[in-house]
Enzyme design. Structure first.
Site, short mmCIF file in Angstrom:
data_model
loop_
_atom_site.label_atom_id
_atom_site.label_comp_id
_atom_site.label_asym_id
_atom_site.label_seq_id
_atom_site.Cartn_x
_atom_site.Cartn_y
_atom_site.Cartn_z
N ASP A 23 -15.63 8.59 9.05
CA ASP A 23 -14.48 7.71 8.83
C ASP A 23 -13.23 8.59 8.85
O ASP A 23 -13.32 9.81 8.64
CB ASP A 23 -14.60 6.99 7.47
N ARG B 74 0.84 -1.21 0.00
CA ARG B 74 0.00 0.00 0.00
C ARG B 74 0.87 1.25 0.00
O ARG B 74 0.50 2.27 -0.61
CB ARG B 74 -0.92 -0.02 1.22
C1 SAM Z 1 -13.19 -2.66 7.48
S1 SAM Z 1 -13.90 -1.04 7.39
C2 SAM Z 1 -15.45 -1.30 8.20
C3 SAM Z 1 -16.61 -0.64 7.46
C4 SAM Z 1 -18.00 -0.91 8.03
N1 SAM Z 1 -18.11 -0.42 9.39
C5 SAM Z 1 -18.35 -2.36 7.97
O1 SAM Z 1 -18.32 -3.05 9.00
O2 SAM Z 1 -18.64 -2.86 6.87
C6 SAM Z 1 -12.95 -0.17 8.65
C7 SAM Z 1 -13.01 1.34 8.51
O3 SAM Z 1 -12.46 1.93 9.69
C8 SAM Z 1 -11.82 3.13 9.32
N2 SAM Z 1 -10.88 3.54 10.39
C9 SAM Z 1 -9.69 2.98 10.72
N3 SAM Z 1 -9.13 3.67 11.74
C10 SAM Z 1 -9.98 4.68 12.07
C11 SAM Z 1 -9.97 5.73 13.04
N4 SAM Z 1 -8.94 5.88 13.88
N5 SAM Z 1 -11.01 6.56 13.08
C12 SAM Z 1 -12.06 6.42 12.22
N6 SAM Z 1 -12.13 5.45 11.28
C13 SAM Z 1 -11.11 4.59 11.20
C14 SAM Z 1 -11.13 2.77 8.01
O4 SAM Z 1 -10.82 3.91 7.24
C15 SAM Z 1 -12.18 1.86 7.34
O5 SAM Z 1 -12.98 2.56 6.42
#
Ligand code: SAM
Length: 291
Positions: free
Chosen positions: A163, A53
């Site tokens: 997000d 990445r």
């Molecule tokens: C695997 S996705 C989950 C999406 C959705 N909640 C689902 O379960 O389908 C995880 C998300 O968490 C976000 N994320 C990671 N660290 C974060 C943080 N410190 N604050 C806010 N979002 C975060 C990432 O950008 C990503 O879009």
């Protein structure tokens, strides 16, 4: 936030990785930076993926190697690159109506209760999708709740979807997805999403669902600007990237923002880091805030 126990840089130089582009010391540097900025712990089995990445940022910046990218990140000019670094390392996998049982609970148990409680007074209902990725979760919430509300117009209903990743939020806000993403969905879910034909194999979420959702950037480990209360918080499939201390602190803040009797949904492989005195498990990864 403390970074003890997380990828402390080694004091002596260690050999480069097999691909020759990143030393252990640089990997540790990246891991520590990502932890400090986003709370995300890059575990050893994810290091190869992370290097891949980072290669995208190397290309975008016209650099020659990931090692050069690390050297750039150590300069005072790198502050503007930090959001891009975080965008590059986040995992955004998601889907419409992922973990369907949460939406069934929301539509059949939670919404009827809230609609009854808040009837007649332009009653306020607030839901937070707190790691919303490209928006599928927030639009599934909107579709479920719009379906439950029917023609009711006496409710002040809003979804906040947040997000950390600014690239993915732009996609979420547009609400445009490849049409084949919907083919595997059950017919009732497709109907609830009220899809509009887009051009070239794309489909758009209908405007009346899109306007229920506000997308904003929010880092879960930083200060949150909103004061709540929320009736429901979705925090699914992001705790897996955090350590126990980060999860516990975020959970305390969720509880403070949840109305008594409000609900918290976690992801399928997630649980509370330890029992919380104000959260009661009432279903599969569904918690209710006690009074
Ligand atoms: C695997 S996705 C989950 C999406 C959705 N909640 C689902 O379960 O389908 C995880 C998300 O968490 C976000 N994320 C990671 N660290 C974060 C943080 N410190 N604050 C806010 N979002 C975060 C990432 O950008 C990503 O879009």
């Amino acid at each position: 936030m403390s970074t003890t126990a997380v990828h402390q840089p080694t004091s002596s130089f260690q050999p480069a990785f097999a691909d020759g582009t990143l030393t252990r010391e640089d990997m540790n540097f990246i891991a520590r930076l990502v932890y400090e900025q986003a709370g995300i712990v890059i575990r050893e089995h994810k290091e190869a993926m992370t290097r891949g990445r980072l290669a995208r940022r190397v290309k975008a910046l016209g650099l020659n190697s990931v090692a050069e990218y690390c050297a750039f990140l150590k300069t005072p000019h790198a502050a503007g690159e930090l959001p891009e670094l975080i965008n590059a390392v986040t995992t955004n996998h998601t889907a419409f109506f992922r973990e369907r049982h949460h939406f069934d609970h929301l539509g059949r148990e939670v919404m009827p209760r809230l609609m009854q409680e808040r009837a007649g007074r332009r009653g306020r209902i607030r839901i937070w999708s707190s790691a919303c990725s490209s928006g599928e979760e927030a639009y599934s919430i909107a579709a479920t709740c719009r379906d439950a509300m029917g023609s009711r117009s006496d409710l002040d209903f809003r979804i906040l979807a947040t997000d950390i990743d600014t690239d993915i939020l732009a996609k979420a806000e547009a609400g445009i997805y490849p049409a084949d993403q919907f083919e595997r969905l059950p017919a009732d879910a497709r109907t609830m999403l009220k899809l509009e034909g887009g051009g070239r194999g794309e489909t758009r979420i209908a405007e009346d669902l899109r306007r229920l959702v506000s997308f904003k950037r929010l880092n879960l480990i930083e200060r949150w600007p909103m004061s709540g209360p929320f009736d429901v918080i979705f925090c699914r499939n992001v705790f897996i990237y955090f350590d126990t201390q980060t999860k516990a602190s975020i959970l305390d803040r969720f509880v403070a923002l949840l109305s008594p009797g409000g609900f918290l949904y976690l992801g399928h492989s997630e649980s509370l880091p330890s029992p919380h005195p104000q959260l009661r498990l009432i279903g599969r990864t569904i918690y209710e805030r006690t009074a």
